[in-house]
Scaffold this active site. Structure first.
Site, mmCIF file in Angstrom:
data_model
loop_
_atom_site.group_PDB
_atom_site.id
_atom_site.type_symbol
_atom_site.label_atom_id
_atom_site.label_comp_id
_atom_site.label_asym_id
_atom_site.label_seq_id
_atom_site.Cartn_x
_atom_site.Cartn_y
_atom_site.Cartn_z
ATOM 1 N N TYR A 1 0.869 -1.178 0.015
ATOM 2 C CA TYR A 1 -0.135 -0.056 -0.081
ATOM 3 C C TYR A 1 0.870 1.323 0.128
ATOM 4 C CZ TYR A 1 1.309 -0.494 4.816
ATOM 5 O OH TYR A 1 2.231 -0.784 5.884
ATOM 6 N N GLY A 2 2.281 1.149 -0.170
ATOM 7 C CA GLY A 2 3.097 2.382 0.075
ATOM 8 C C GLY A 2 4.135 2.315 -1.162
ATOM 9 N N LEU B 1 5.998 0.131 -1.915
ATOM 10 C CA LEU B 1 6.336 -1.159 -2.563
ATOM 11 C C LEU B 1 5.271 -1.447 -3.707
ATOM 12 C CD1 LEU B 1 6.937 -3.479 0.344
ATOM 13 C CD2 LEU B 1 8.406 -2.834 -1.287
ATOM 14 N N MET B 2 4.391 -0.395 -3.782
ATOM 15 C CA MET B 2 3.460 -0.502 -5.176
ATOM 16 C C MET B 2 4.197 -0.045 -6.208
ATOM 17 S SD MET B 2 -0.053 0.993 -3.803
ATOM 18 C CE MET B 2 0.111 2.528 -3.551
ATOM 19 N N ALA B 3 5.227 0.423 -6.014
ATOM 20 C CA ALA B 3 6.304 0.930 -7.356
ATOM 21 C C ALA B 3 7.136 0.061 -7.936
ATOM 22 C CB ALA B 3 7.141 2.324 -6.848
ATOM 23 N N GLU C 1 10.392 -4.585 6.076
ATOM 24 C CA GLU C 1 9.487 -3.875 6.934
ATOM 25 C C GLU C 1 9.944 -3.487 8.317
ATOM 26 O OE1 GLU C 1 7.300 -2.238 5.692
ATOM 27 O OE2 GLU C 1 6.724 -3.468 3.814
#
Length: 173
Positions: free
Chosen positions: A22-23, A25-27, A90
């Site tokens: 959702y942050g 790591l979506m890239a 994480e």
């Protein structure tokens, strides 16, 4: 022998369970820097959570909140070593949970598809005073992805590799 079979089954389950991101790591650029590949993905929504900015950081946190939801994506077919990388990336401030996520039809955010179980990394301290406002992925992409790729990701990947080497998960060649 039974312990080895149980460990193998747990690793297989973890590898077959998607991860909701959702942050940053979506890239795709960030995923490629971390995993050396971009896994298959699909848009998704996580109900009953909210996403916040974290003071002094470029990445977000999510915490539980009834009647809210977070848009993100599901990552599929992650190997056990890749799950270990995610756990290290994480770090200790996030806790991995198994949650129900709503898949979304591509390009149709409001349309729900079937629910699926997925892992997600939730901020451990829901009362953290550094959580504030909302975090916007598109704004982050416009302003921070180049800096993220140039510095923070390289730092995090190096830190993760060193931690995994100390734990005996990988060997440095």
């Amino acid at each position: 022998m039974a312990a080895a079979v149980a460990a193998s089954a747990a690793a297989s389950t973890a590898a077959s369970t998607p991860v909701f991101v959702y942050g940053t790591l979506m890239a795709d650029e960030v995923l490629h820097a971390l995993l050396d590949r971009v896994p298959a993905s699909a848009p998704a929504r996580l109900p009953n959570f909210t996403r916040h900015s974290i003071k002094g950081r470029q990445y977000p946190a999510i915490i539980p909140k009834a009647d809210d939801s977070v848009l993100g994506k599901l990552l599929f077919n992650l190997s056990p070593p890749e799950m270990d990388l995610f756990d290290a990336f994480e770090d200790v401030e996030y806790v991995r949970h198994l949650v129900s996520v709503q898949g979304l039809a591509a390009g149709r955010e409001a349309q729900r598809e079937e629910e699926t179980k997925a892992f997600v990394y939730v901020w451990g301290n829901v009362e953290d005073p550094d959580l504030h406002g909302s975090w916007d992925y598109e704004a982050w992409r416009r302003t921070c992805v180049a800096l993220q790729m140039a510095g923070l990701i390289c730092y995090n990947v190096s830190r993760i590799c060193a931690r995994m080497e100390r734990r005996g998960i990988v060997e440095r060649h």
